[in-house]
Write an enzyme that holds these catalytic residues in place. Structure first.
Site, PDB file in Angstrom:
ATOM      1  N   HIS A  75      -1.337   3.154   7.185  1.00 36.44           N
ATOM      2  CA  HIS A  75      -1.000   4.019   6.056  1.00 36.44           C
ATOM      3  C   HIS A  75      -0.665   5.435   6.521  1.00 36.44           C
ATOM      4  CE1 HIS A  75      -0.847   4.434   1.694  1.00 36.44           C
ATOM      5  NE2 HIS A  75      -1.458   5.599   1.805  1.00 36.44           N
ATOM      6  N   GLY A 121      -1.636  11.281  -3.065  1.00 33.64           N
ATOM      7  CA  GLY A 121      -2.924  11.516  -3.691  1.00 33.64           C
ATOM      8  C   GLY A 121      -3.256  10.406  -4.687  1.00 33.64           C
ATOM      9  N   ASP A 166      -1.069  -1.396   7.561  1.00 31.21           N
ATOM     10  CA  ASP A 166      -1.568  -0.613   6.439  1.00 31.21           C
ATOM     11  C   ASP A 166      -2.591  -1.457   5.678  1.00 31.21           C
ATOM     12  OD1 ASP A 166      -1.992   0.869   4.128  1.00 31.21           O
ATOM     13  OD2 ASP A 166       0.095   1.544   3.993  1.00 31.21           O
ATOM     14  N   SER A 177       2.927   6.753  -0.381  1.00 30.47           N
ATOM     15  CA  SER A 177       1.651   6.466  -1.022  1.00 30.47           C
ATOM     16  C   SER A 177       1.794   6.728  -2.523  1.00 30.47           C
ATOM     17  CB  SER A 177       0.549   7.303  -0.363  1.00 30.47           C
ATOM     18  OG  SER A 177      -0.725   6.829  -0.720  1.00 30.47           O
ATOM     19  N   TRP A 178       0.884   7.495  -3.143  1.00 34.09           N
ATOM     20  CA  TRP A 178       1.051   7.801  -4.570  1.00 34.09           C
ATOM     21  C   TRP A 178       2.415   8.436  -4.837  1.00 34.09           C
ATOM     22  CZ3 TRP A 178       0.428   7.389  -9.520  1.00 34.09           C
ATOM     23  CH2 TRP A 178       0.867   8.429 -10.353  1.00 34.09           C
TER      24      TRP A 178
END
Length: 326
Positions: A305, A43, A277, A115-116
C-alpha cells in the site's frame, strides 16, 4: 530508479469558503500556464503534504493541492472535538472539488491520488466526467463496505491478537472476527474520538493507529509507525474522520463506483497497484480496470500500500506521459 522532481514552492494559495462554516486550504505550484492537475489526498483526513508536488514536472504542470474538510490547514479542524462533522461527507468533498475548479478558472484537470484519494477521485469523475482529462491512481480503493470489512476485520486473520485488541478498544461488544457488523466497531471509535475527555480521545486514537500500523508496517517498504508517528492533532483528525466515513460506508451505495464506471468512458486512466497490498488487495484494482476500458492497470510485484521505488517509476511515467497529452 528515477527520483522525483525537485520540490517547488507554491506560487499561489488561499482559503476557499465552501459553505457550512468550512474553509478549504489550497495551493498551486509549477507552471501557471501548464496542464492543470489536482492532487487528492488519502485518509480520509490525512491532509496534503508538500511531497506530492514532486510527482509532477513543474515546467509542464499547474499542480493544485488542497486539504479536504476538517484536516491539514483547512478549518475548522477535526482535531478539535467540538468540530461538527455532519457536513463532512463524500458528496460535500466532491462539491468542494468542483467549487475549487471553478474558483481557479480551470476547465478540465488531471486527477491524481491513491487509497481514499482514489475513492474520492472516482466519485468526482463519475459525477463530473466532462471536467476530467486523465486519472492516475496508485493504490486503488472504492471504499465498498466489503473493502472496509476486510481492512478492519478480514485482514485480522493474519494478526489475531492485534485485531482483538482493536475491536475491544472500540467499547463495542458482540463483534467477533466471524460475526457482527464491523461498522459498529468503527462507530464506537467515532464516538470515542468525540468524547469530552481528552484521555479517552487519545486512547482511541492510539489504538486505531496501532491497528493501521500493524497492517502497513510489515510491507517490504513499510515504516515502523506510519500512522502513530503523525503529530497529535493531525493524528486525532485523521482517525476521527476515518471512523466517521468508514462507519457510514462513505455515504456511497455498495458497489456504486464500480457500477457507474461506464461514466469514465473516454477518460484515460493509469491504475498502479502493489501486488503485496495487504490492506487493499489487488482484486479491487482488477475489477475497476475491467469495468473501465480506458484504464490501464499496472501491477507492481514488490509494492504494498505504501509503494516502492518501482511503483514510483510507474507513477512518474504515467504523469510524464499525460503531461504532453492535450
Amino acid at each position: 530508479m528515477r527520483t522525483r522532481y525537485p520540490d517547488v514552492e507554491p506560487y499561489a494559495s488561499g482559503m476557499l469558503d465552501v459553505g457550512d462554516g468550512n474553509l478549504v486550504h489550497w495551493e498551486a505550484c509549477g507552471n501557471p500556464d501548464g496542464k492543470p492537475a489536482l492532487v487528492v489526498h488519502g485518509g480520509p483526513g490525512s491532509g496534503c503534504s508538500a511531497g506530492f508536488r514532486r510527482w509532477f514536472d513543474p515546467a509542464r504542470y499547474r499542480v493544485v493541492l488542497f486539504d479536504q474538510r476538517g484536516c491539514g490547514r483547512s478549518t475548522p479542524h477535526a482535531g478539535d472535538p467540538g468540530t461538527d462533522l455532519r457536513h463532512n461527507t463524500t458528496a460535500h468533498l466532491v462539491a468542494d472539488m468542483e467549487l475549487l475548479r471553478a474558483h481557479l478558472g480551470i476547465g478540465r484537470w488531471l486527477l491524481f491520488g491513491g487509497s481514499w484519494g482514489s475513492t474520492l477521485i472516482l466519485a468526482y469523475a463519475e459525477r463530473h466526467p466532462e471536467r476530467v482529462s486523465e486519472i492516475v491512481i496508485p493504490a486503488v480503493t472504492m471504499t465498498r463496505r466489503t473493502e472496509t470489512d476486510w481492512l478492519y476485520r478480514g485482514v485480522g486473520r493474519y494478526f489475531p491478537e492485534a485485531w482483538e485488541r482493536f475491536a475491544a478498544a472500540s467499547g463495542v461488544s458482540g463483534v467477533t472476527h466471524d460475526s457482527g457488523d464491523i461498522a459498529e466497531v468503527l462507530s464506537g471509535y467515532a464516538r470515542l474520538t468525540e468524547d469530552p475527555d481528552p484521555a479517552v480521545r487519545e486512547r482511541a486514537t492510539a489504538e486505531w493507529c496501532a491497528w493501521e500500523d500493524t497492517v502497513l508496517a510489515p510491507e517490504p517498504n513499510g515504516t515502523p509507525a506510519p500512522y502513530s508517528g503523525r503529530p497529535g492533532t493531525a493524528r486525532l483528525a485523521l482517525v476521527r474522520i476515518c471512523a466517521h466515513y468508514f462507519s457510514h460506508g462513505a455515504w456511497l451505495e455498495e458497489g456504486e463506483l464500480l457500477r457507474d464506471a461506464g461514466r469514465l468512458a473516454g477518460i484515460p486512466g493509469a491504475l498502479i497497484h502493489g501486488r503485496l497490498d495487504l490492506g487493499g488487495p489487488l482484486r479491487t484494482a482488477w475489477e475497476l480496470a475491467r469495468a473501465w476500458p480506458d484504464a490501464e492497470l499496472t501491477v507492481v510485484d514488490d509494492a504494498g500500500h505504501l509503494g516502492s521505488p518501482a511503483m514510483g517509476d510507474r507513477i512518474l511515467h504515467a504523469l510524464d506521459t499525460f503531461a504532453v497529452r492535450t
